[in-house]
Each structure stands twice: as structure tokens, then as C-alpha cells.
Enzyme design. Structure first.
Site, short mmCIF file in Angstrom:
data_model
loop_
_atom_site.label_atom_id
_atom_site.label_comp_id
_atom_site.label_asym_id
_atom_site.label_seq_id
_atom_site.Cartn_x
_atom_site.Cartn_y
_atom_site.Cartn_z
N ASP A 179 -14.66 -13.92 24.19
CA ASP A 179 -13.52 -13.98 23.28
C ASP A 179 -13.73 -15.03 22.19
OD1 ASP A 179 -13.43 -15.80 25.34
OD2 ASP A 179 -11.30 -15.57 25.76
N TYR A 238 -20.51 0.05 31.80
CA TYR A 238 -20.98 1.37 31.37
C TYR A 238 -21.88 2.02 32.43
CZ TYR A 238 -19.36 0.47 26.58
OH TYR A 238 -18.59 0.23 25.46
N LYS A 257 -18.45 -13.89 30.25
CA LYS A 257 -17.09 -14.30 30.61
C LYS A 257 -17.13 -14.82 32.05
CE LYS A 257 -12.68 -14.60 29.48
NZ LYS A 257 -12.20 -15.55 28.43
N ASP A 308 -20.41 -3.91 16.74
CA ASP A 308 -19.56 -3.15 15.82
C ASP A 308 -18.71 -4.08 14.97
OD1 ASP A 308 -20.65 -0.91 16.90
OD2 ASP A 308 -18.75 0.01 17.50
#
Length: 261
Positions: free
Chosen positions: A207, A124, A174, A235
Site C-alpha cells: 500500500d 493467481y 505485505k 498497471d
């Protein structure tokens, strides 16, 4: 004795924001009474259409003169619009609101966790460019400074909030694939963990974290993650406790807090 007056910028924004913010203001007024001074400001897509700026300079200056802000929601186009940039991201950068805190609590108390999301960089960071007519490139920015302060926020929050005998922070990354960028985030978070021996630390690949958050949300206490992962996971977690409409969020820096749904 004098009572401090808290100046709060009120930013309804667009759509549902103009419905929920007035109700939130009523709650604040009932709680704070005369200790509250409200400063109405404009922000968002409708503001951009009317003035050419989603975050007008007048709004930014007014917010800087406040102790905190209440933001409703802003609409954003999914396609490129000349001159438009995200006013929320701009506010976070201008006010250095580096920590996004998203508590997730179920009504029965079985889920009670806090997602601590790095709020200034990662994918972002806004570093996108075209490499020829058919290739778009986005750069993920991870710095030691930002990773240190978000990790320190997460461990401090775990120590403060947890009722468990030993609080726990889950570091999400990750790094098995993104060895340099996520690798730096992971390395720094584990270094900071050494400053908090009373807090247990574990790691989860993002994940796997999504899987375990759905299957066993009650096992988590504080979760710290880079910007994009924290956004998605919080979320997802909101869906487990009633939806986005019933969970709060705070963009926090060292001297300012922007609260929003």
C-alpha cells in the site's frame, strides 16, 4: 554463413489484439527479414466460443515448437463459464514463464523503472473453492522455489540495466499482515539479495508502494513483487508514462519468451 531462423508464434487473441498484432508483426518482419518464421495460432474467448477451448491443444503444441510468441490480448468473462479457464495463465504454467517483466519509461526520461512480477503463484494460483453456499475461499500459494527465482531475476536485471552507481531493488510485500505467505516471499528475496552485494535493497509494503509510486516514481529502479501486487502496481505505473497502450510486457522463462502489450 547460415542465418538462424526464429520461429515466432503469433497469437492475436480478441478485440484490440487483432488490431495491434498485425502492426507488431510488420515491425518484426522489417527488423528480422528472412530470419523470421511466423506461426499463426488461435487463442482466447472467440476461439473458445468457436471450438470449446480457449487454448486448443493444437495451439499449445505449435507454441512449444517455437522460440517465442507474440500475444495480442484475450477477452475473459467476469462470470463463471463452464469449461473456460484463462488461456494466458495456462500458457504461463505450461511453458513455465515465471517472470513477468514490465518496463515503465517516460518520454522525458524521468521515469525509468522495471517491475518484475512473479508469474506463477500467489492469489493467481487458481486455488479457489466454495465453503458452503455463501463463502468463497481463495488460497495464496508462495513457495521458496518461485520466490528465489523471481528475486534472482530482479537482482540480475538491476545489475544489468542500471546506469546508477549502485542499482536498487525494491521488494514489495505485505508481510506485516500476511506473515507466513508474504513473509516467505520477503525472507527469500532478502536472502537472494546477499548474492548481489553491489545492488542496494529496500522494502516497501504494497500500500505504501502504491503511494510512493504515484508521488515519486523517479526514485525506483527495479521493483519485485508477488503476482497480484506486481500486476496492479505495473498497471498503475503505466498510467504515469502514457497508458497501457504504450508499455510492453514479457512473460519469460529459462527458454521461452511471450511478449504482449
Amino acid at each position: 554463413m547460415s542465418t538462424r531462423v526464429w520461429r515466432i508464434a503469433v497469437l492475436p487473441g480478441d478485440g484490440i489484439g487483432r488490431e495491434v498484432v498485425p502492426v507488431a508483426v510488420q515491425a518484426l518482419e522489417a527488423l528480422c527479414g528472412e530470419a523470421l518464421e511466423l506461426v499463426p495460432c488461435e487463442i482466447g474467448w472467440q476461439c473458445f466460443e468457436e471450438t470449446g477451448a480457449a487454448l486448443p491443444e493444437a495451439t499449445l503444441n505449435a507454441v512449444r515448437g517455437c522460440d517465442g510468441a507474440l500475444l495480442g490480448a484475450v477477452a475473459s468473462p467476469s462470470h463463471r463459464v463452464a469449461g473456460y479457464t484463462s488461456p494466458v495463465i495456462a500458457l504461463r504454467r505450461e511453458l513455465d514463464l515465471y517472470a513477468n517483466l514490465r518496463p515503465l519509461r517516460s518520454s522525458d526520461g524521468t521515469i525509468d523503472l522495471l517491475v518484475v512480477r512473479e508469474n506463477t503463484e500467489g492469489l493467481y494460483a487458481g486455488r479457489e473453492r466454495w465453503d458452503g453456499p455463501d463463502t468463497a475461499i481463495a488460497e495464496s500459494v508462495v513457495t521458496r522455489r518461485a520466490s528465489e527465482r523471481i528475486a534472482r531475476t530482479a537482482f540480475s536485471e538491476a545489475r544489468r540495466r542500471s546506469k546508477a552507481p549502485r542499482p536498487r531493488v525494491t521488494v514489495v510485500h505485505k508481510a506485516n499482515v500476511l506473515r507466513e505467505s508474504d513473509g516467505l516471499f520477503r525472507q527469500v528475496a532478502l536472502e537472494v539479495a546477499g548474492e548481489f552485494p553491489e545492488v542496494e535493497v529496500e522494502e516497501q509494503l504494497v500500500d505504501a508502494m502504491a503511494y510512493h509510486l504515484v508521488r515519486e516514481p523517479s526514485r525506483f529502479d527495479v521493483v519485485v513483487a508477488p503476482n497480484l501486487y506486481g500486476d496492479i502496481l505495473s498497471d498503475l505505473g503505466a498510467a504515469l508514462v502514457g497508458g497501457l497502450g504504450v508499455v510492453p510486457s514479457a512473460n519469460r522463462g529459462d527458454r521461452f519468451c511471450l511478449a504482449e502489450p
